[in-house]
Write a protein that holds these residues in place. Structure first.
Motif, PDB file in Angstrom:
ATOM      1  N   GLU A 103      33.531  29.821  30.615  1.00  0.00           N
ATOM      2  CA  GLU A 103      33.884  31.127  31.176  1.00  0.00           C
ATOM      3  C   GLU A 103      35.336  31.140  31.610  1.00  0.00           C
ATOM      4  O   GLU A 103      35.855  30.172  32.161  1.00  0.00           O
ATOM      5  CB  GLU A 103      33.000  31.436  32.381  1.00  0.00           C
ATOM      6  CG  GLU A 103      33.307  32.791  32.986  1.00  0.00           C
ATOM      7  CD  GLU A 103      32.588  33.043  34.293  1.00  0.00           C
ATOM      8  OE1 GLU A 103      31.968  34.104  34.418  1.00  0.00           O
ATOM      9  OE2 GLU A 103      32.650  32.181  35.177  1.00  0.00           O
ATOM     10  N   THR A 104      35.994  32.242  31.351  1.00  0.00           N
ATOM     11  CA  THR A 104      37.359  32.419  31.810  1.00  0.00           C
ATOM     12  C   THR A 104      37.603  33.892  32.058  1.00  0.00           C
ATOM     13  O   THR A 104      36.843  34.745  31.596  1.00  0.00           O
ATOM     14  CB  THR A 104      38.365  31.871  30.773  1.00  0.00           C
ATOM     15  OG1 THR A 104      39.691  31.920  31.324  1.00  0.00           O
ATOM     16  CG2 THR A 104      38.320  32.680  29.480  1.00  0.00           C
ATOM     17  N   TYR A 105      38.643  34.183  32.813  1.00  0.00           N
ATOM     18  CA  TYR A 105      39.049  35.571  32.994  1.00  0.00           C
ATOM     19  C   TYR A 105      40.506  35.584  33.441  1.00  0.00           C
ATOM     20  O   TYR A 105      41.086  34.544  33.791  1.00  0.00           O
ATOM     21  CB  TYR A 105      38.145  36.315  33.982  1.00  0.00           C
ATOM     22  CG  TYR A 105      37.865  35.621  35.298  1.00  0.00           C
ATOM     23  CD1 TYR A 105      38.691  35.821  36.396  1.00  0.00           C
ATOM     24  CD2 TYR A 105      36.765  34.785  35.437  1.00  0.00           C
ATOM     25  CE1 TYR A 105      38.434  35.204  37.608  1.00  0.00           C
ATOM     26  CE2 TYR A 105      36.495  34.157  36.644  1.00  0.00           C
ATOM     27  CZ  TYR A 105      37.333  34.379  37.730  1.00  0.00           C
ATOM     28  OH  TYR A 105      37.080  33.752  38.914  1.00  0.00           O
ATOM     29  N   ARG A 154      42.335  33.771  36.750  1.00  0.00           N
ATOM     30  CA  ARG A 154      41.170  33.131  37.352  1.00  0.00           C
ATOM     31  C   ARG A 154      41.577  32.231  38.517  1.00  0.00           C
ATOM     32  O   ARG A 154      42.483  31.415  38.411  1.00  0.00           O
ATOM     33  CB  ARG A 154      40.425  32.299  36.299  1.00  0.00           C
ATOM     34  CG  ARG A 154      39.179  31.625  36.836  1.00  0.00           C
ATOM     35  CD  ARG A 154      38.476  30.803  35.782  1.00  0.00           C
ATOM     36  NE  ARG A 154      37.277  30.181  36.318  1.00  0.00           N
ATOM     37  CZ  ARG A 154      36.498  29.349  35.642  1.00  0.00           C
ATOM     38  NH1 ARG A 154      36.788  29.041  34.392  1.00  0.00           N
ATOM     39  NH2 ARG A 154      35.432  28.823  36.207  1.00  0.00           N
ATOM     40  N   PHE A 212      40.393  41.882  23.499  1.00  0.00           N
ATOM     41  CA  PHE A 212      39.437  41.735  24.587  1.00  0.00           C
ATOM     42  C   PHE A 212      38.620  43.009  24.748  1.00  0.00           C
ATOM     43  O   PHE A 212      39.087  44.105  24.422  1.00  0.00           O
ATOM     44  CB  PHE A 212      40.165  41.398  25.892  1.00  0.00           C
ATOM     45  CG  PHE A 212      40.974  40.136  25.808  1.00  0.00           C
ATOM     46  CD1 PHE A 212      40.389  38.911  26.021  1.00  0.00           C
ATOM     47  CD2 PHE A 212      42.323  40.186  25.468  1.00  0.00           C
ATOM     48  CE1 PHE A 212      41.121  37.731  25.922  1.00  0.00           C
ATOM     49  CE2 PHE A 212      43.065  39.020  25.365  1.00  0.00           C
ATOM     50  CZ  PHE A 212      42.475  37.786  25.586  1.00  0.00           C
ATOM     51  N   SER A 215      47.830  35.472  31.025  1.00  0.00           N
ATOM     52  CA  SER A 215      48.160  35.695  32.433  1.00  0.00           C
ATOM     53  C   SER A 215      49.535  35.111  32.752  1.00  0.00           C
ATOM     54  O   SER A 215      50.361  35.741  33.428  1.00  0.00           O
ATOM     55  CB  SER A 215      47.098  35.063  33.345  1.00  0.00           C
ATOM     56  OG  SER A 215      45.832  35.661  33.155  1.00  0.00           O
ATOM     57  N   GLU A 256      35.999  42.165  29.762  1.00  0.00           N
ATOM     58  CA  GLU A 256      37.001  41.110  29.922  1.00  0.00           C
ATOM     59  C   GLU A 256      38.269  41.618  30.590  1.00  0.00           C
ATOM     60  O   GLU A 256      38.848  40.924  31.442  1.00  0.00           O
ATOM     61  CB  GLU A 256      37.314  40.494  28.554  1.00  0.00           C
ATOM     62  CG  GLU A 256      36.164  39.659  28.018  1.00  0.00           C
ATOM     63  CD  GLU A 256      36.316  39.301  26.552  1.00  0.00           C
ATOM     64  OE1 GLU A 256      35.794  38.243  26.149  1.00  0.00           O
ATOM     65  OE2 GLU A 256      36.941  40.082  25.795  1.00  0.00           O
ATOM     66  N   GLN A 293      42.740  34.120  28.112  1.00  0.00           N
ATOM     67  CA  GLN A 293      43.134  34.867  29.306  1.00  0.00           C
ATOM     68  C   GLN A 293      44.136  34.097  30.163  1.00  0.00           C
ATOM     69  O   GLN A 293      45.028  34.701  30.774  1.00  0.00           O
ATOM     70  CB  GLN A 293      41.901  35.231  30.145  1.00  0.00           C
ATOM     71  CG  GLN A 293      41.072  36.372  29.570  1.00  0.00           C
ATOM     72  CD  GLN A 293      39.936  35.902  28.693  1.00  0.00           C
ATOM     73  OE1 GLN A 293      40.080  34.932  27.945  1.00  0.00           O
ATOM     74  NE2 GLN A 293      38.789  36.567  28.771  1.00  0.00           N
ATOM     75  N   ARG A 332      38.042  42.133  34.493  1.00  0.00           N
ATOM     76  CA  ARG A 332      37.880  40.962  35.360  1.00  0.00           C
ATOM     77  C   ARG A 332      39.242  40.324  35.629  1.00  0.00           C
ATOM     78  O   ARG A 332      39.780  39.594  34.794  1.00  0.00           O
ATOM     79  CB  ARG A 332      36.943  39.938  34.728  1.00  0.00           C
ATOM     80  CG  ARG A 332      35.530  40.443  34.484  1.00  0.00           C
ATOM     81  CD  ARG A 332      34.621  39.318  34.034  1.00  0.00           C
ATOM     82  NE  ARG A 332      34.368  38.365  35.112  1.00  0.00           N
ATOM     83  CZ  ARG A 332      33.867  37.142  34.931  1.00  0.00           C
ATOM     84  NH1 ARG A 332      33.581  36.722  33.706  1.00  0.00           N
ATOM     85  NH2 ARG A 332      33.667  36.346  35.945  1.00  0.00           N
TER      86      ARG A 332
END
Length: 273
Positions: free
Chosen positions: A74-76, A79, A157, A120, A161, A116, A164
């Motif tokens: 899981e990633t966002y 994060r 995305f 970022s 996605e 992500q 988040r």
């Protein structure tokens, strides 16, 4: 859908041999949840049929699908926030001041998942540091999963996605919408190189990095593999370069030259100059 113990043991060994990722005995639920969609995709009744096919053909398309399913984390966007605050508020300003006329900056997301994290980073550099427009900024992202490498390259995305962790101002500035999908604009991709890499296998020739993100991945390896990976990280860090680990990770008990330094927002692991 439950997994028989013999099938679970086979899959643990299969994943370990292919990726060096060590799945504990408590991870049977993880395999159940990750492999159930594969059963539907391949028209198989249950996981035992996946295991039968892997025994017969351990190098086929199903093998890649299984490894992608198991290793995808899981990633966002942004994060855990604190590493990105440290990067923006402390580390990048320090690097700009320290490098002076050596106007090159290299940052690597070493387990990028669907991208992500590295996007970022790219948005921080683009929005907060206009002076870097004249620099040679090089961003790198890698993952063991070929599917995640392709996703990161594509930079596409869905609604969930981008909802988040991504501020709406950044969504508007850095993404274009087509239907239900959001596409990273080309200005964030122009300095990005994405490639497949198994951290536990031999690495190709890599440049020296100022910053490496290796978050939430060492937890899946046994101590000798962790140490081997950290030794390889040391070789690709610039003197004084910084490593970000996940919030639950540390180098405690591991042999490494990296020095833990508690910073304003989170710890960094620094290669001595």
């Amino acid at each position: 859908m439950s997994i028989a113990q013999k099938d679970f043991d086979f899959l643990r060994k299969f994943v370990l041999e292919k990726t060096a990722i060590s799945l504990g005995s408590d991870k049977i639920y993880l395999l159940e949840s990750r492999l159930a969609p594969l059963c539907r995709e391949y028209g198989l009744a249950d996981v035992s049929e996946i295991v039968d096919l892997l025994r017969k053909s351990p190098l086929g398309r199903l093998s890649s699908s299984v490894l992608d399913a198991v290793t995808t984390n899981e990633t966002y966007f942004f994060r855990d926030s604190k590493p990105f605050l440290e990067l923006e508020k402390e580390l990048i300003p320090e690097l700009i001041a320290r490098k002076g006329s050596c106007s090159t900056l290299k940052i690597w997301s070493a387990a990028c998942s669907s991208g992500q994290e590295i996007y970022s980073v790219a948005m921080i550099l683009e929005d907060k540091f206009p002076e870097l427009k004249s620099w040679n900024v090089q961003l790198y992202a890698s993952d063991v999963s070929s599917a995640m490498v392709d996703r990161t390259k594509a930079g596409v995305f869905n609604q969930l996605e981008v909802s988040r962790g991504l501020p709406s101002s950044m969504l508007i500035k850095h993404f274009s919408r087509k239907g239900e999908s959001f596409y990273v604009k080309e200005h964030l991709k122009r300095c990005l190189e994405v490639f497949a890499l198994n951290l536990a296998s031999p690495w190709p020739a890599l440049p020296k990095f100022d910053v490496v993100f290796l978050r939430n991945v060492l937890i899946y390896f046994d101590p000798p593999t962790k140490e081997a990976i950290l030794r390889k990280v040391e070789k690709v860090l610039e003197p004084g370069g910084s490593l970000f680990l996940g919030g639950s990770e540390s180098t405690l008990g591991l042999r490494t030259s990296l020095v833990r330094k508690m910073r304003t927002f989170c710890p960094l692991y620094v290669l001595p100059s």
